[in-house]
Scaffold this motif. Structure first.
Motif, PDB file in Angstrom:
ATOM      1  N   LEU A  26       0.849  -1.185   0.000  1.00 37.08           N
ATOM      2  CA  LEU A  26       0.000   0.000   0.000  1.00 37.08           C
ATOM      3  C   LEU A  26       0.883   1.233   0.000  1.00 37.08           C
ATOM      4  O   LEU A  26       1.626   1.478   0.959  1.00 37.08           O
ATOM      5  N   ILE A  27       0.820   1.983  -1.080  1.00 36.85           N
ATOM      6  CA  ILE A  27       1.666   3.162  -1.261  1.00 36.85           C
ATOM      7  C   ILE A  27       0.797   4.405  -1.131  1.00 36.85           C
ATOM      8  O   ILE A  27      -0.207   4.551  -1.838  1.00 36.85           O
ATOM      9  N   GLU A  28       1.181   5.332  -0.228  1.00 37.35           N
ATOM     10  CA  GLU A  28       0.395   6.536   0.014  1.00 37.35           C
ATOM     11  C   GLU A  28       1.319   7.743   0.112  1.00 37.35           C
ATOM     12  O   GLU A  28       2.395   7.668   0.710  1.00 37.35           O
ATOM     13  N   ALA A  29       0.880   8.855  -0.448  1.00 38.39           N
ATOM     14  CA  ALA A  29       1.678  10.084  -0.375  1.00 38.39           C
ATOM     15  C   ALA A  29       0.845  11.265  -0.840  1.00 38.39           C
ATOM     16  O   ALA A  29      -0.168  11.109  -1.535  1.00 38.39           O
ATOM     17  N   THR A  30       1.284  12.448  -0.451  1.00 38.58           N
ATOM     18  CA  THR A  30       0.672  13.706  -0.861  1.00 38.58           C
ATOM     19  C   THR A  30       1.652  14.475  -1.733  1.00 38.58           C
ATOM     20  O   THR A  30       2.852  14.498  -1.455  1.00 38.58           O
ATOM     21  N   VAL A  31       1.145  15.106  -2.790  1.00 42.57           N
ATOM     22  CA  VAL A  31       1.945  16.004  -3.630  1.00 42.57           C
ATOM     23  C   VAL A  31       1.329  17.387  -3.494  1.00 42.57           C
ATOM     24  O   VAL A  31       0.115  17.566  -3.684  1.00 42.57           O
ATOM     25  N   LEU A  32       2.166  18.374  -3.161  1.00 36.27           N
ATOM     26  CA  LEU A  32       1.704  19.723  -2.850  1.00 36.27           C
ATOM     27  C   LEU A  32       2.271  20.744  -3.822  1.00 36.27           C
ATOM     28  O   LEU A  32       3.372  20.570  -4.358  1.00 36.27           O
ATOM     29  N   ARG A  33       1.523  21.826  -4.009  1.00 33.51           N
ATOM     30  CA  ARG A  33       2.084  22.990  -4.672  1.00 33.51           C
ATOM     31  C   ARG A  33       3.082  23.626  -3.706  1.00 33.51           C
ATOM     32  O   ARG A  33       2.817  23.726  -2.502  1.00 33.51           O
ATOM     33  N   ASP A  34       4.230  24.053  -4.207  1.00 28.36           N
ATOM     34  CA  ASP A  34       5.277  24.627  -3.366  1.00 28.36           C
ATOM     35  C   ASP A  34       4.714  25.801  -2.567  1.00 28.36           C
ATOM     36  O   ASP A  34       4.073  26.699  -3.113  1.00 28.36           O
ATOM     37  N   GLY A  35       4.940  25.789  -1.259  1.00 30.97           N
ATOM     38  CA  GLY A  35       4.470  26.859  -0.399  1.00 30.97           C
ATOM     39  C   GLY A  35       3.119  26.599   0.225  1.00 30.97           C
ATOM     40  O   GLY A  35       2.663  27.387   1.064  1.00 30.97           O
ATOM     41  N   CYS A  36       2.454  25.494  -0.151  1.00 32.56           N
ATOM     42  CA  CYS A  36       1.131  25.174   0.384  1.00 32.56           C
ATOM     43  C   CYS A  36       1.249  24.192   1.549  1.00 32.56           C
ATOM     44  O   CYS A  36       2.191  23.406   1.623  1.00 32.56           O
ATOM     45  N   GLU A  37       0.270  24.250   2.427  1.00 34.97           N
ATOM     46  CA  GLU A  37       0.238  23.380   3.599  1.00 34.97           C
ATOM     47  C   GLU A  37      -0.659  22.179   3.331  1.00 34.97           C
ATOM     48  O   GLU A  37      -1.733  22.312   2.730  1.00 34.97           O
ATOM     49  N   ALA A  38      -0.228  20.998   3.779  1.00 40.28           N
ATOM     50  CA  ALA A  38      -1.036  19.790   3.610  1.00 40.28           C
ATOM     51  C   ALA A  38      -2.211  19.821   4.584  1.00 40.28           C
ATOM     52  O   ALA A  38      -2.042  20.079   5.766  1.00 40.28           O
TER      53      ALA A  38
END
Length: 297
Positions: A276-288
């Motif tokens: 099970l692979i999980e991750a978040t990709v964010l715009r630079d400077g944004c908070e998760a």
């Protein structure tokens, strides 16, 4: 002395199907709507007084009435209408969260007059969660149960090995997963123009699929990142996207006992256990902000 902590109530999983009749051509929106309300609700817990409680049956009826009064332009817009109504019409309600699942239908073409026959589209489910506190909006869209597979262009080797490792390195393998994804919009209301929810969903889904298909994968983690990065790069209205990707393992079947060679042609599809692979990709400077556990969204 015990005190009351965070609480909410509402009506879960109200199924509503809206058929829009455009002459002989019909359009279908098929939703599962869950409403959760919170605010000035201490007394109903402490003393049982219902003076501040809007019945959950009323929230169910509101879903049906709004389907008629406002129509269902998109899952997101319908949720926005509902959340705004509950917060602004009831003094005791300070925050509303509306979760929507949408089930897609494809039109069946036939020789008769009109266009009113449909077939349910696969197992994929469209998702939306709308939260409103009277001032700011948070809209998270997504999908689940989208099963995808690359029959080649995937490898897995060079990993850590210890005395318990038995997995052979793979230089040409099947890569399959069931995509569960949520993405958060930067739109928070406050005079901002809302995205075209239908267009945004279609394009985001397309970018996820294109990245999956076009990535020569050395790991499912790499593919996940490419999928998220493509969405962030191409959809300016989205600040964050989170994936949960089970690795639907396909193992080569040993055909040697039958005197046969298996040249990457016959596989056993294992349903469990699975990576099970999980991750978040964010715009630079944004908070998760999207929870790690997508089942709670």
């Amino acid at each position: 002395m015990p005190i009351l902590g965070q609480n909410q109530y509402g009506k879960a999983e109200t199924r509503v199907v809206k058929i829009t009749r455009d002459g002989a051509t019909h359009h279908v929106k098929d939703l599962n709507v869950s409403v959760s309300l919170s605010g000035d609700m201490d007394e109903v817990h402490y003393s049982g007084s219902n003076a501040s409680v809007l019945p959950t049956d009323t929230t169910k009826n509101t879903v049906y009435a709004f389907a008629k009064e406002h129509g269902i332009e998109s899952a997101e817009q319908f949720g926005i209408h509902l959340a705004r109504h509950f917060v602004t019409s009831q003094e005791s309600i300070h925050r509303a969260r509306v979760r929507v699942e949408e089930y897609a239908w494809d039109r069946i073409e036939h020789a008769g007059e009109g266009a009113h026959s449909f077939a349910r589209r696969g197992q994929e489910v469209r998702l939306a969660q709308i939260t409103y506190d009277g001032e700011a909006w948070e809209v998270v869209s997504g999908l689940k149960d989208l099963v995808v597979m690359n029959s080649t262009d995937s490898e897995f080797w060079g990993y850590v090995k210890d005395k318990y490792t038995t997995l052979p390195e793979a230089y040409d393998r099947v890569l399959a997963t069931e995509v569960s994804a949520r993405w958060r919009f930067r739109w928070t209301g406050d005079g901002q123009q809302a995205p075209d929810w239908e267009e945004s969903y279609a394009r985001t889904r397309q970018h996820i699929l294109r990245a999956f298909a076009e990535t020569y994968s050395l790991s499912l983690q790499q593919t996940l990142y490419r999928m998220g990065a493509r969405v962030i790069d191409h959809r300016g209205e989205i600040d964050e996207i989170r994936f949960s990707l089970p690795n639907k393992h396909h193992f080569l079947v040993d055909l040697k006992p039958f005197g046969l060679k298996n040249d990457n042609e016959v596989y056993f599809a294992a349903d469990r256990p699975y990576g099970l692979i999980e991750a978040t990709v964010l715009r630079d400077g944004c908070e998760a902000r999207i929870p790690v556990d997508l089942t709670n969204l």
